[in-house]
Design an enzyme around this catalytic site. Structure first.
Site, PDB file in Angstrom:
ATOM      1  N   ARG A 234       0.854  -1.181   0.000  1.00  0.00           N
ATOM      2  CA  ARG A 234       0.000   0.000   0.000  1.00  0.00           C
ATOM      3  C   ARG A 234       0.896   1.239   0.000  1.00  0.00           C
ATOM      4  NH1 ARG A 234      -3.465  -2.867  -1.301  1.00  0.00           N
ATOM      5  NH2 ARG A 234      -5.501  -3.227  -0.354  1.00  0.00           N
ATOM      6  N   GLU A 262      -4.256   7.356  -5.365  1.00  0.00           N
ATOM      7  CA  GLU A 262      -4.474   6.595  -6.607  1.00  0.00           C
ATOM      8  C   GLU A 262      -5.792   7.032  -7.230  1.00  0.00           C
ATOM      9  OE1 GLU A 262      -4.261   2.419  -5.690  1.00  0.00           O
ATOM     10  OE2 GLU A 262      -2.213   2.567  -4.932  1.00  0.00           O
ATOM     11  N   HIS A 281      -1.305  -0.129  -9.709  1.00  0.00           N
ATOM     12  CA  HIS A 281      -1.915  -1.045  -8.731  1.00  0.00           C
ATOM     13  C   HIS A 281      -2.460  -2.297  -9.424  1.00  0.00           C
ATOM     14  CE1 HIS A 281      -3.811  -1.173  -4.469  1.00  0.00           C
ATOM     15  NE2 HIS A 281      -3.588  -2.400  -4.913  1.00  0.00           N
TER      16      HIS A 281
HETATM   17  C1  DGY Z   1      -5.738  -6.213  -2.497  1.00  0.00           C
HETATM   18  O1  DGY Z   1      -6.494  -7.157  -2.739  1.00  0.00           O
HETATM   19  O2  DGY Z   1      -5.676  -5.684  -1.385  1.00  0.00           O
HETATM   20  C2  DGY Z   1      -4.882  -5.755  -3.608  1.00  0.00           C
HETATM   21  O3  DGY Z   1      -4.205  -4.601  -3.332  1.00  0.00           O
HETATM   22  C3  DGY Z   1      -5.718  -5.608  -4.871  1.00  0.00           C
HETATM   23  O4  DGY Z   1      -4.858  -5.840  -5.921  1.00  0.00           O
END
Ligand code: DGY
Length: 321
Positions: A234, A262, A281
């Site tokens: 993240r 984002e 992402h």
């Molecule tokens: C999640 O599932 O948390 C991922 O970041 C999505 O790709």
């Protein structure tokens, strides 16, 4: 009357039609995520919510959704949802652990190679028409993963899967986990020591209050000159302002799939730096993984709507244990 269910992101029609068999579906089809006002309005009278990362769900919104009895997110991460507030209100939050481990680990390794072997930079160089001479001995020289020390911050399923892949490269692996954990071929170290020692530091922790800015200004300053930071977790795991300074000075390189904001704004400083590879992402973005995530999320949603225990619940405390 069918119970109401909000789908807060655009999903293929066959999924919406499948949901409509059982629920009165309020489906969002906008390309931008629903804004908080739109979501609060949609949640009035709804018992279920199917969402993903771009839907922020606060305690206040839950207060306005008095009938809500299940939240199901198509993601493993749940940092977009106030989990404490959901638990307090007795609302189980379903998520999708497990099924995206391999895809995300693959992407972390892809980013490591892309940065250390300057793949994106070389591709751009060719497209710009700069390849006007034959083979050159000093063209776009990179560094070897096989000779590197790779530091894994977080040794959960994704960190472990990255370690499994990297063992094949023959590099040295060091790692840190909040709860000390033995992983085959990975030497355990203190967190600061991982940043100090590794040529590549890769982040694999969930985002929580404890891990926010785990790659802090101080830890980025501990990294070796020329070292690489990889983030497929993240954005807020990294002090991005400090990273931008380290990249601009040429001291560090980076490969990033996730950002604090984002989509990345068009004028973001990352975009003007050549020593960072930027992805939108896409850690879990393979067809089979996305299908598996959706399947899990639908199972969670259906279980919650039937007042049954969710198979993949992010707040099991809601069940009193
Ligand atoms: C999640 O599932 O948390 C991922 O970041 C999505 O790709």
């Amino acid at each position: 009357m069918k119970p109401k269910c909000v789908v807060a992101l655009a999903l293929p029609n066959d999924i919406i039609e499948h949901l409509k068999v059982r629920y009165d579906v309020a489906a969002w089809s906008g390309s931008e995520a629903m804004n908080p006002g739109q979501l609060s309005d949609a949640l009035k009278g709804a018992q279920g919510l199917l969402c993903a990362l771009s839907t922020r769900l606060t305690a206040e919104m839950m207060d306005h959704a008095s009938e809500l009895k299940v939240i199901s997110t198509i993601s493993v991460g749940v940092d977009h949802i106030d989990i404490g507030a959901a638990t307090q209100r007795g609302i189980p939050v379903g998520h999708t652990p497990g099924v995206l481990v391999d895809s995300t680990a693959d992407l972390a390794v892809a980013l490591m190679l892309a940065v250390t072997r300057r793949v994106a930079e070389a591709d751009q160089w060719v497209r710009e028409g700069q390849w006007t001479q034959g083979w050159q001995s000093d063209l776009l020289l990179g560094t070897d993963i096989s000779q590197a020390t790779i530091g894994l911050v977080g040794l959960g399923p994704i960190g472990e899967a990255v370690a499994r892949r990297l063992r094949g490269f023959g590099c040295k692996l060091v790692g840190w986990n909040r709860t000390p954990k033995a992983v085959d071929g990975v030497e355990s170290m203190a967190l600061d020591e991982v940043f100090e020692t590794a040529d590549v530091v890769s982040l694999h922790t969930a985002l929580t209050d404890e891990t926010r800015h785990i790659a802090s200004r101080e830890r980025l300053a501990l990294m070796r000159p020329g070292a690489t930071l990889i983030n497929t977790g993240r954005g807020p795991l990294v002090d991005e302002a400090a990273l931008i300074e380290a990249l601009a000075s040429g001291r560090l390189r980076a490969g990033l799939d996730v950002f604090s904001k984002e989509p990345l704004p068009a004028d973001h400083p990352f975009l003007s730096l050549r020593n960072v590879v930027l992805l939108p992402h896409v850690g879990s973005a393979t067809l089979s993984t996305r299908n598996a995530m959706v399947r899990r999320a639908l199972e969670n949603l259906d279980a919650g709507m039937r007042n049954e225990r969710l198979a993949w619940c992010a707040n099991p405390a809601v069940y009193g244990g």
